[in-house]
Design an enzyme around this catalytic site. Sequence first.
Site, PDB file in Angstrom:
ATOM      1  N   ASN A   9       0.870  -1.181   0.000  1.00  0.00           N
ATOM      2  CA  ASN A   9       0.000   0.000   0.000  1.00  0.00           C
ATOM      3  C   ASN A   9       0.903   1.227   0.000  1.00  0.00           C
ATOM      4  O   ASN A   9       1.497   1.564   1.026  1.00  0.00           O
ATOM      5  CB  ASN A   9      -0.896  -0.038   1.248  1.00  0.00           C
ATOM      6  CG  ASN A   9      -1.712   1.239   1.397  1.00  0.00           C
ATOM      7  OD1 ASN A   9      -1.746   2.077   0.500  1.00  0.00           O
ATOM      8  ND2 ASN A   9      -2.370   1.384   2.535  1.00  0.00           N
ATOM      9  N   LYS A  11       0.122   4.228  -0.182  1.00  0.00           N
ATOM     10  CA  LYS A  11      -0.516   5.415   0.411  1.00  0.00           C
ATOM     11  C   LYS A  11      -0.286   6.606  -0.529  1.00  0.00           C
ATOM     12  O   LYS A  11      -0.188   6.412  -1.737  1.00  0.00           O
ATOM     13  CB  LYS A  11      -0.016   5.652   1.837  1.00  0.00           C
ATOM     14  CG  LYS A  11      -0.130   4.363   2.669  1.00  0.00           C
ATOM     15  CD  LYS A  11       0.042   4.556   4.135  1.00  0.00           C
ATOM     16  CE  LYS A  11      -0.090   3.195   4.824  1.00  0.00           C
ATOM     17  NZ  LYS A  11      -0.039   3.291   6.267  1.00  0.00           N
ATOM     18  N   HIS A  94      -9.446   0.779   5.184  1.00  0.00           N
ATOM     19  CA  HIS A  94      -8.156   1.050   5.826  1.00  0.00           C
ATOM     20  C   HIS A  94      -8.378   1.988   7.020  1.00  0.00           C
ATOM     21  O   HIS A  94      -9.225   2.882   6.968  1.00  0.00           O
ATOM     22  CB  HIS A  94      -7.188   1.688   4.820  1.00  0.00           C
ATOM     23  CG  HIS A  94      -5.784   1.718   5.336  1.00  0.00           C
ATOM     24  ND1 HIS A  94      -5.353   2.675   6.226  1.00  0.00           N
ATOM     25  CD2 HIS A  94      -4.732   0.889   5.131  1.00  0.00           C
ATOM     26  CE1 HIS A  94      -4.089   2.422   6.533  1.00  0.00           C
ATOM     27  NE2 HIS A  94      -3.691   1.349   5.876  1.00  0.00           N
ATOM     28  N   GLU A  96      -6.833   4.466   8.036  1.00  0.00           N
ATOM     29  CA  GLU A  96      -6.695   5.902   7.732  1.00  0.00           C
ATOM     30  C   GLU A  96      -7.983   6.432   7.113  1.00  0.00           C
ATOM     31  O   GLU A  96      -8.377   7.582   7.360  1.00  0.00           O
ATOM     32  CB  GLU A  96      -5.482   6.122   6.811  1.00  0.00           C
ATOM     33  CG  GLU A  96      -4.181   5.943   7.593  1.00  0.00           C
ATOM     34  CD  GLU A  96      -3.001   5.440   6.779  1.00  0.00           C
ATOM     35  OE1 GLU A  96      -3.021   5.525   5.541  1.00  0.00           O
ATOM     36  OE2 GLU A  96      -2.046   4.928   7.418  1.00  0.00           O
ATOM     37  N   GLU A 166      -4.821  -5.004  10.766  1.00  0.00           N
ATOM     38  CA  GLU A 166      -3.839  -3.930  10.927  1.00  0.00           C
ATOM     39  C   GLU A 166      -4.127  -3.188  12.231  1.00  0.00           C
ATOM     40  O   GLU A 166      -4.973  -2.285  12.262  1.00  0.00           O
ATOM     41  CB  GLU A 166      -3.933  -2.936   9.760  1.00  0.00           C
ATOM     42  CG  GLU A 166      -3.585  -3.537   8.409  1.00  0.00           C
ATOM     43  CD  GLU A 166      -3.066  -2.487   7.437  1.00  0.00           C
ATOM     44  OE1 GLU A 166      -2.002  -2.730   6.852  1.00  0.00           O
ATOM     45  OE2 GLU A 166      -3.694  -1.418   7.282  1.00  0.00           O
ATOM     46  N   GLY A 172       2.892   2.458  10.719  1.00  0.00           N
ATOM     47  CA  GLY A 172       3.817   3.574  10.536  1.00  0.00           C
ATOM     48  C   GLY A 172       4.547   3.963  11.810  1.00  0.00           C
ATOM     49  O   GLY A 172       5.179   5.015  11.873  1.00  0.00           O
ATOM     50  N   SER A 211       3.923  -1.951  10.305  1.00  0.00           N
ATOM     51  CA  SER A 211       5.374  -1.984  10.488  1.00  0.00           C
ATOM     52  C   SER A 211       6.005  -3.321  10.090  1.00  0.00           C
ATOM     53  O   SER A 211       6.951  -3.790  10.725  1.00  0.00           O
ATOM     54  CB  SER A 211       5.749  -1.613  11.930  1.00  0.00           C
ATOM     55  OG  SER A 211       5.329  -0.280  12.211  1.00  0.00           O
TER      56      SER A 211
HETATM   57  P1  13P Z   1       3.296   0.523   7.579  1.00  0.00           P
HETATM   58  O1  13P Z   1       3.797  -0.769   6.969  1.00  0.00           O
HETATM   59  O2  13P Z   1       3.980   1.730   7.047  1.00  0.00           O
HETATM   60  O3  13P Z   1       3.250   0.436   9.070  1.00  0.00           O
HETATM   61  O4  13P Z   1       1.760   0.671   7.091  1.00  0.00           O
HETATM   62  C1  13P Z   1       0.880  -0.386   7.242  1.00  0.00           C
HETATM   63  C2  13P Z   1      -0.349  -0.087   6.481  1.00  0.00           C
HETATM   64  O5  13P Z   1      -1.138   0.739   6.864  1.00  0.00           O
HETATM   65  C3  13P Z   1      -0.577  -0.817   5.231  1.00  0.00           C
HETATM   66  O6  13P Z   1      -1.865  -0.633   4.758  1.00  0.00           O
END
Ligand code: 13P
Length: 253
Positions: A9, A11, A94, A96, A166, A172, A211
């Site tokens: 992803n 982002k 997701h 976010e 997740e 992150g 992560s």
């Molecule tokens: P990170 O791998 O940067 O922690 O992000 C995970 C994520 O949100 C994947 O959709």
Amino acid sequence: MRRPVVAGNWKMHGSRADNTRLVDALVEASDALPCDVVICPPAVYLWEVGRQVKDSRIALGAQSLCAEAQGAFTGEVSSGMLRDVGASYVIVGHSERRALYGETDALVARKFVAAQSSGLTPILCVGETLEEWEQGATEQVVARQLDAVLELAGVAAFARAIVAYEPVWAIGTGKNATPDQAQAVHAFIRARIAARDAIIGDGLRLLYGGSVKAANAAELFGQPDVDGGLVGGASLKADEFVRICVAADGGRA
Ligand code: 13P
């Protein structure tokens, strides 16, 4: 045997030049990877990245979609449009999107159904916040998020879907769930689906996200109910992402 999947992803990162460099390196490595590989660039780059991966085993995914098929929804992109530009997967729910754009469990369920209506495979994200984790509410939150989709779409729809756990506190932050923590939640998710349909529960591919990096991927993916990963930051570095994909056989090969 469930075939592992690793999805990247991106982002809101990248540019046409960055994408070309990254995708060229991934395509070159892709034949040797022991898993299904999906990359999810920002929507505006889907078409071009789709052309770049066309003759490889890498599949294209979108990061979100509109729950509606078409109409006066300024700024939105429908499942049919994503299909039209070559996507075969889409991330739905997701954290976010849930936290920053107010996507409710009910809306996420509608998006899941919309995705499948055009033949896209939804990657449904579930997971608790840090506060919920500290309160010991993980199972309650994940169950609520799953049940909203189960109620609208029905368990049969999960034969054509992927679920990603997740934990929000791991995204992150550099602080991943331990393999045991991830395994426990994955087993819970599988059992919840299996309670409605044992075969679908058993075949459902469950990804861990939060992560994931080359250094922790093998241990996470080695858990019996962890069938791969949904990778954010580390999916932007070709070497690192390839090493994560290589770890996806989880010692099964
Ligand atoms: P990170 O791998 O940067 O922690 O992000 C995970 C994520 O949100 C994947 O959709």
